[in-house]
Design a protein around this motif. Sequence first.
Motif, mmCIF file in Angstrom:
data_model
loop_
_atom_site.group_PDB
_atom_site.id
_atom_site.type_symbol
_atom_site.label_atom_id
_atom_site.label_comp_id
_atom_site.label_asym_id
_atom_site.label_seq_id
_atom_site.Cartn_x
_atom_site.Cartn_y
_atom_site.Cartn_z
ATOM 1 N N GLN A 149 0.814 -1.216 0.000
ATOM 2 C CA GLN A 149 0.000 0.000 0.000
ATOM 3 C C GLN A 149 0.847 1.265 0.000
ATOM 4 O O GLN A 149 0.307 2.369 -0.010
ATOM 5 C CB GLN A 149 -0.912 0.011 1.232
ATOM 6 C CG GLN A 149 -1.932 -1.095 1.271
ATOM 7 C CD GLN A 149 -2.640 -1.194 2.604
ATOM 8 O OE1 GLN A 149 -2.722 -0.210 3.348
ATOM 9 N NE2 GLN A 149 -3.149 -2.370 2.928
ATOM 10 N N LEU A 150 2.173 1.102 0.030
ATOM 11 C CA LEU A 150 3.107 2.231 0.144
ATOM 12 C C LEU A 150 2.880 2.993 1.443
ATOM 13 O O LEU A 150 3.176 4.193 1.534
ATOM 14 C CB LEU A 150 2.978 3.175 -1.060
ATOM 15 C CG LEU A 150 3.111 2.527 -2.446
ATOM 16 C CD1 LEU A 150 3.042 3.584 -3.552
ATOM 17 C CD2 LEU A 150 4.393 1.715 -2.558
ATOM 18 N N ASN A 151 2.368 2.301 2.450
ATOM 19 C CA ASN A 151 2.169 2.879 3.779
ATOM 20 C C ASN A 151 3.409 2.552 4.609
ATOM 21 O O ASN A 151 3.427 1.603 5.390
ATOM 22 C CB ASN A 151 0.906 2.301 4.422
ATOM 23 C CG ASN A 151 0.558 2.953 5.753
ATOM 24 O OD1 ASN A 151 1.368 3.678 6.329
ATOM 25 N ND2 ASN A 151 -0.638 2.691 6.245
ATOM 26 N N TYR A 152 4.435 3.355 4.418
ATOM 27 C CA TYR A 152 5.737 3.005 4.977
ATOM 28 C C TYR A 152 5.782 3.167 6.494
ATOM 29 O O TYR A 152 6.549 2.481 7.166
ATOM 30 C CB TYR A 152 6.823 3.848 4.313
ATOM 31 C CG TYR A 152 6.910 3.593 2.824
ATOM 32 C CD1 TYR A 152 7.136 2.306 2.340
ATOM 33 C CD2 TYR A 152 6.734 4.619 1.904
ATOM 34 C CE1 TYR A 152 7.197 2.054 0.982
ATOM 35 C CE2 TYR A 152 6.791 4.372 0.537
ATOM 36 C CZ TYR A 152 7.022 3.091 0.077
ATOM 37 O OH TYR A 152 7.067 2.840 -1.268
ATOM 38 N N GLU A 153 4.950 4.052 7.041
ATOM 39 C CA GLU A 153 4.912 4.206 8.502
ATOM 40 C C GLU A 153 4.404 2.924 9.147
ATOM 41 O O GLU A 153 5.001 2.407 10.100
ATOM 42 C CB GLU A 153 4.012 5.393 8.859
ATOM 43 C CG GLU A 153 3.984 5.726 10.345
ATOM 44 C CD GLU A 153 2.870 5.018 11.100
ATOM 45 O OE1 GLU A 153 2.965 4.921 12.342
ATOM 46 O OE2 GLU A 153 1.915 4.525 10.452
ATOM 47 N N SER A 154 3.301 2.373 8.601
ATOM 48 C CA SER A 154 2.755 1.127 9.123
ATOM 49 C C SER A 154 3.721 -0.031 8.881
ATOM 50 O O SER A 154 3.878 -0.914 9.732
ATOM 51 C CB SER A 154 1.408 0.832 8.466
ATOM 52 O OG SER A 154 0.901 -0.415 8.885
ATOM 53 N N ALA A 155 4.379 -0.042 7.709
ATOM 54 C CA ALA A 155 5.339 -1.103 7.396
ATOM 55 C C ALA A 155 6.507 -1.087 8.377
ATOM 56 O O ALA A 155 6.950 -2.144 8.856
ATOM 57 C CB ALA A 155 5.842 -0.943 5.965
ATOM 58 N N LEU A 156 7.005 0.113 8.683
ATOM 59 C CA LEU A 156 8.129 0.236 9.618
ATOM 60 C C LEU A 156 7.723 -0.216 11.009
ATOM 61 O O LEU A 156 8.456 -0.964 11.675
ATOM 62 C CB LEU A 156 8.618 1.684 9.645
ATOM 63 C CG LEU A 156 9.774 1.978 10.612
ATOM 64 C CD1 LEU A 156 10.999 1.148 10.259
ATOM 65 C CD2 LEU A 156 10.115 3.467 10.608
ATOM 66 N N VAL A 157 6.549 0.229 11.465
ATOM 67 C CA VAL A 157 6.087 -0.143 12.801
ATOM 68 C C VAL A 157 5.882 -1.649 12.901
ATOM 69 O O VAL A 157 6.342 -2.294 13.858
ATOM 70 C CB VAL A 157 4.777 0.601 13.145
ATOM 71 C CG1 VAL A 157 4.119 -0.008 14.385
ATOM 72 C CG2 VAL A 157 5.043 2.079 13.378
ATOM 73 N N SER A 158 5.216 -2.237 11.918
ATOM 74 C CA SER A 158 4.918 -3.672 11.972
ATOM 75 C C SER A 158 6.188 -4.513 11.864
ATOM 76 O O SER A 158 6.325 -5.533 12.543
ATOM 77 C CB SER A 158 3.930 -4.037 10.861
ATOM 78 O OG SER A 158 2.708 -3.341 11.019
ATOM 79 N N SER A 159 7.115 -4.083 11.021
ATOM 80 C CA SER A 159 8.394 -4.800 10.909
ATOM 81 C C SER A 159 9.186 -4.702 12.209
ATOM 82 O O SER A 159 9.804 -5.681 12.653
ATOM 83 C CB SER A 159 9.221 -4.229 9.757
ATOM 84 O OG SER A 159 8.540 -4.368 8.528
ATOM 85 N N THR A 160 9.143 -3.521 12.829
ATOM 86 C CA THR A 160 9.829 -3.331 14.108
ATOM 87 C C THR A 160 9.205 -4.202 15.183
ATOM 88 O O THR A 160 9.908 -4.780 16.029
ATOM 89 C CB THR A 160 9.781 -1.850 14.531
ATOM 90 O OG1 THR A 160 10.371 -1.050 13.510
ATOM 91 C CG2 THR A 160 10.517 -1.636 15.845
ATOM 92 N N ARG A 161 7.886 -4.294 15.159
ATOM 93 C CA ARG A 161 7.193 -5.165 16.123
ATOM 94 C C ARG A 161 7.652 -6.620 15.974
ATOM 95 O O ARG A 161 7.933 -7.292 16.965
ATOM 96 C CB ARG A 161 5.676 -5.072 15.924
ATOM 97 C CG ARG A 161 5.031 -3.792 16.427
ATOM 98 C CD ARG A 161 3.522 -3.832 16.177
ATOM 99 N NE ARG A 161 2.915 -4.986 16.808
ATOM 100 C CZ ARG A 161 2.532 -5.041 18.080
ATOM 101 N NH1 ARG A 161 2.693 -3.972 18.862
ATOM 102 N NH2 ARG A 161 1.992 -6.130 18.582
ATOM 103 N N VAL A 162 7.716 -7.093 14.720
ATOM 104 C CA VAL A 162 8.155 -8.475 14.496
ATOM 105 C C VAL A 162 9.581 -8.671 15.007
ATOM 106 O O VAL A 162 9.888 -9.666 15.684
ATOM 107 C CB VAL A 162 8.068 -8.838 12.998
ATOM 108 C CG1 VAL A 162 8.701 -10.201 12.742
ATOM 109 C CG2 VAL A 162 6.613 -8.838 12.523
#
Length: 256
Positions: A94-107
């Motif tokens: 979705q090119l939602n990089y804020e959500s991608a960064l947060v979710s990747s950091t969570r993992v």
Amino acid sequence: MMNTIRSKVVAILVFGLFLTGCAATKTNNQNGPYDPLEPMNRAVFNFNEMVYDNVLDPVARGYKRVTPDPIELVVGNFFSNLNDVVVATNSVLQLNYESALVSSTRVLINTTFGIFGLIDIASDISAASDVNLNKRNEDFGQTLGRYGVASGPYIVLPFLGPSSVRDTFGIAVDSFFMDPVTQGVTGVFMKDVDYLNTVALRLPVATARTINARAQFLDDDKTLEEAALDKYEFMRDAYLQRRTSLINNTATVENK
């Protein structure tokens, strides 16, 4: 390998664009939800209720009865951590990089410091600081919606419950390509780890996730039974409103 992955991505996007025509609806011009399949949906809904009442709910109640609350919590955390892989992947699409960064950091945090996700360290960090690492909610159905694919008719899926044409395709893509528990067909994330790609492992894990998810829903379902005049209509309307909210990014942070 890269060509194979690229071909799969292209196939997904092409089919998603095809859904734009197939799922065209009159939802913006009508007064109620788009449910032309209501008779069939109600039949499937009643079938699901029978399965829940006679099979899944008794198992879920037994699970809650014998499982201490702390264990139930860590099991939920574990499956939530696996789901963050799906969230991160769809956030990138979705090119939602804020959500991608947060979710990747969570993992990363929960898998390494939280003992493979058993402890939700990322949410604890959010609660104790200004760093927002709360769980997001993204799936391929939302990804299609962000690119303008209409939801299409409301559908009740056997065993799985409320959905739509778009979200049914989204469930299939997430399951086969993104979900670490069910994407054994493609092995995208764990292709080279043979023992993690066996049905003997994935099936019990998927079953445990289903039981855990149903156990979390038992109290809500009881309240719904008591409050709703027509449970089918209530669940349909709530589902469609929630999906619209998620796609419009008005409900991006989710509780597990």
